[in-house]
Design an enzyme around this catalytic site. Structure first.
Site: not given
Length: 290
Positions: A20, A146
């Protein structure tokens, strides 16, 4: 249990654990429990670790990797994820898991969290335990802030410690990501007294239209000249900033060839790769193929 055995046959088709990027990252405060309040925008890229799974009737969970020393932290999260799902579902069997580690550790690309999320999503499918995505995200949050965004599988604006997600559709740009030869500790960054912790909290519409930045960048570039050098080089070619708490930095391009042209000029002492932004993660696409 971790093993350095090579990959075996009779295993599932590889499951991606994508990287990401934090397209922006603002630290808006610190809670009484020590956790930091954030506002950030997550987008996936098509650069991934890969995991393979062989389901077994025996209860053992065994992780295989040819890079066990360099991925010890990820190994731990993978096994923690598998054990957490097994414990929650009371599943009686087990799995052999093979990890192909391509994402750097300590790079701000979310590799360890992504590996954990892929483990939860893949084993939930392969074990046929039928846990809802929301429950998987709850389990994932116990492993790392996350992890839920990787389970959710869609680009998202995040608040809180990163777990409150709103799906968004930023442009799917091309990125040149540079990987400095340094490991940046997320814990050290968030514990450092010089980290800004008072960026004004804004509504999502305001954040999506302003110039994006990363509140951790100044501190990390001061402490790690490799990161500063990478940014200084990259910004000559495209708007550039750091992802997460570093060390990776990225430049944003409209077309792939622009990014590839810049990559071709990368100094010999730097490493990097070109990747495509994806608002639906490779993991989500893989899950939909079942």
């Amino acid at each position: 249990m971790t093993s350095t055995n090579s990959r075996k046959s009779a295993i599932s088709k590889s499951w991606p654990a994508p990287a990401k990027l934090n397209l922006f990252l603002h630290v808006t405060g610190q809670r009484a429990d020590g956790y930091h309040e954030l506002q950030t925008l997550f987008q996936f890229i098509d650069h991934c670790d890969y995991l393979d799974f062989h389901i077994t009737d025996t209860p053992d969970l065994i992780l295989h990797s040819t890079m066990s020393d360099s991925v010890a932290d990820s190994d731990n999260l993978i096994l923690k994820a598998a054990k957490s799902l097994k414990r929650y579902t009371q599943y009686e069997g087990g799995a052999h898991i093979w990890l192909e580690k391509l994402l750097p550790m300590g790079g701000g690309l979310g590799g360890g969290s992504s590996d954990a999320a892929t483990t939860l999503v893949a084993l939930n499918a392969l074990w046929k335990t039928n846990i809802s995505p929301n429950k998987l995200a709850e389990i994932g949050l116990t492993l790392g802030a996350d992890v839920p965004v990787f389970i959710n599988g869609l680009s998202a604006f995040a608040e809180g410690v990163g777990e409150k997600l709103i799906t968004v559709q930023p442009p799917e740009s091309w990125y040149l990501v540079i990987v400095p030869d340094v490991h940046v500790s997320t814990q050290a960054v968030f514990q450092h007294p010089d980290l800004p912790r008072n960026t004004p909290k804004l509504d999502m519409s305001s954040l999506m239209t302003q110039q994006w930045s990363n509140d951790c960048q100044k501190l990390v570039t001061t402490k790690h000249p490799q990161v500063a050098n990478a940014l200084s080089w990259l910004v000559e070619y495209a708007p550039s900033r750091m992802t997460g708490t570093g060390a990776c930095v990225f430049g944003e391009f409209t077309h792939s060839q622009q990014a590839l042209d810049a990559l071709a000029k990368l100094p010999a002492d730097m490493q990097g790769f070109v990747a495509k932004g994806m608002n639906k993660s490779p993991l989500q696409i893989r899950l939909e193929q079942l």
